[in-house]
Scaffold this active site. Sequence first.
Site: not given
Ligand code: OXD
Ligand code: MN
Length: 593
Positions: A197, A226, A250, A277, A377
Amino acid sequence: MTKNKFILNWIDEMAAMTKPDKIVWIDGSDAQRDALREEACSTGEMIKLNQELLPGCYLHRTAVNDVARVEGRTFICTRTKEDAGNINNWIDPKECYDRLGKLFTGSMKGRTMYVIPYSMGIVGSDFAKYGIELTDSIYVVLNMLIMTRVGNEVLDAIGDSADFIKGLHSKAQLDEQNRYIVHFPEDNTIWSVNSGYGGNVLLGKKCFALRIASFLGRKEHWMAEHMLILGVEYPNGETKYVSAAFPSACGKTNLAMLIPPEVYRKKGYKVWTVGDDIAWLRIGKDGRLWAMNPENGFFGVAPGTNDKSNPNALATTKEGAIFTNVCHNLENNTVWWEGLDKNPPVNALNWRGEKWDYTKYDKADKVGTSGAHPNSRFTAKATNCPCLSKEFNNPAGVPISAIIFGGRRARTAPLVYQSTSWQNGTFVGSIMASETTAAASGAVGVVRRDPMAMRPFVGYNMGDYWQHWLDMGKIIPNAPKIFHVNWFRTDDEGNFIWPGFGDNLRVVDWILARCEDKVDADLTPIGYVPKAEDLNIEGLDISLDTIKGLLSVDRDAWLADVENIKEFYTLVGDRVPAVLKEELAALEARLKA
Ligand code: OXD
Ligand code: MN
């Protein structure tokens, strides 16, 4: 491909352990990518989608037991347990190498080992860091080709240096009981076994760009966070940048790609995406904090993405994308997911590859009855994004005016507030949290504290990480201001009060005005809160009183939260910086005053 002894010796050692039938170096060329796509389709690892409607797009299904990051199986293996801290899982590095060595032994027999030289950041830039991932999965190769910068120029950039992150991944038997995502930050090494994954196996992303990079950032005086990065372009052509950290789920990707509300669009406002991200932040020569997105693509959650919630994200998926665990629409060989539109396909396979009956969908059992897995995804190229910033490939990154923290809180946090200093802002980040919402009743759900949205991603002790934030504050001459937002306040019936999505720009607009001292604010026990009339609500069906409610500070809810924060600080342990405990005590005193 390279004469670098460190690389060649390490690959020899890993190949002696995993025993692949052959070794293939990934050169970043389209020809090699196309051949790998064909091979993956011939074995069923990938499904070629309708090339007229979705050119270059493919579908992949993971094993049913392997559909998400696994925090319980993720470890930080520093020499001492204290250096990993209480929030991370820890195994002694020697024991861990032994334990995983057994799982890796012979794990690539009958398979090919792919060698992926990749860069996080623009190859050759001051920001960039390099890695090599060895993997037995074509799916991983094809995803890494989208998510990172891959190929020979990375080997050239590494040259004969030993400065690269060594990543080893094997699907092995996809055995859940023996699944491990393991980081050895003191050895620049990542090992991942028994998973296929994304978040567990695309080692450039969470493993390198957050866990290992946060460790390196502390040593080298920069930050790996992040965070999304976005630019707001004003009608006068000037663009200001913010970076924002939110816990998973979120709406980071939605905020990063937001479409301004009509009143803003008419005035000429534009929003540009730099990242959705991860942000790497360094002090620039001008004393400001500069951010860049180390990734080259988006690994976004599919369900809920549609032409209203995030048309830009949807557009990124139309060419060259890999879809993972979505619903396969057999009518036209395309893909579908819950929330894409109101027309679930009649002739379709669900994310497990079984015949799917959309009429049996039950919200209470999404995993069991949905067409697409809730964590399905898309992997898509950043350059497909219609609102990609023209600074995306700027090796210097972009200067950050504001850092925004956020969480999902039904009652506690106001729509927005500003910290009173970098130290206080670090405190605000350290107490970040999100709640599970108890939909109809409005009851407050379970609080999970997720400092800086980094709880699963700090590659060392959380207390030391907070100290690093405080230390950075002392050496950034012109630091960004720090804010906290909450789009998720609910009314007594549990309905969201703030419209969210594109309208969040109204809040970002206020934040940027604060950064330039263009707007006043009220000082409350938690920090500066906007004067209700200063938030632009033109064109919104929302009253000034409602805004006042959204901005109110509920002392009782906050005092209850303080108790929860105390417990969390105790859990983090001895290394919580004293000044953060003082911030907490001072907050409590102000709330009680
Ligand atoms: C997470 C992502 O934060 O996949 O889980 O970006
Ligand atoms: Mn993330």
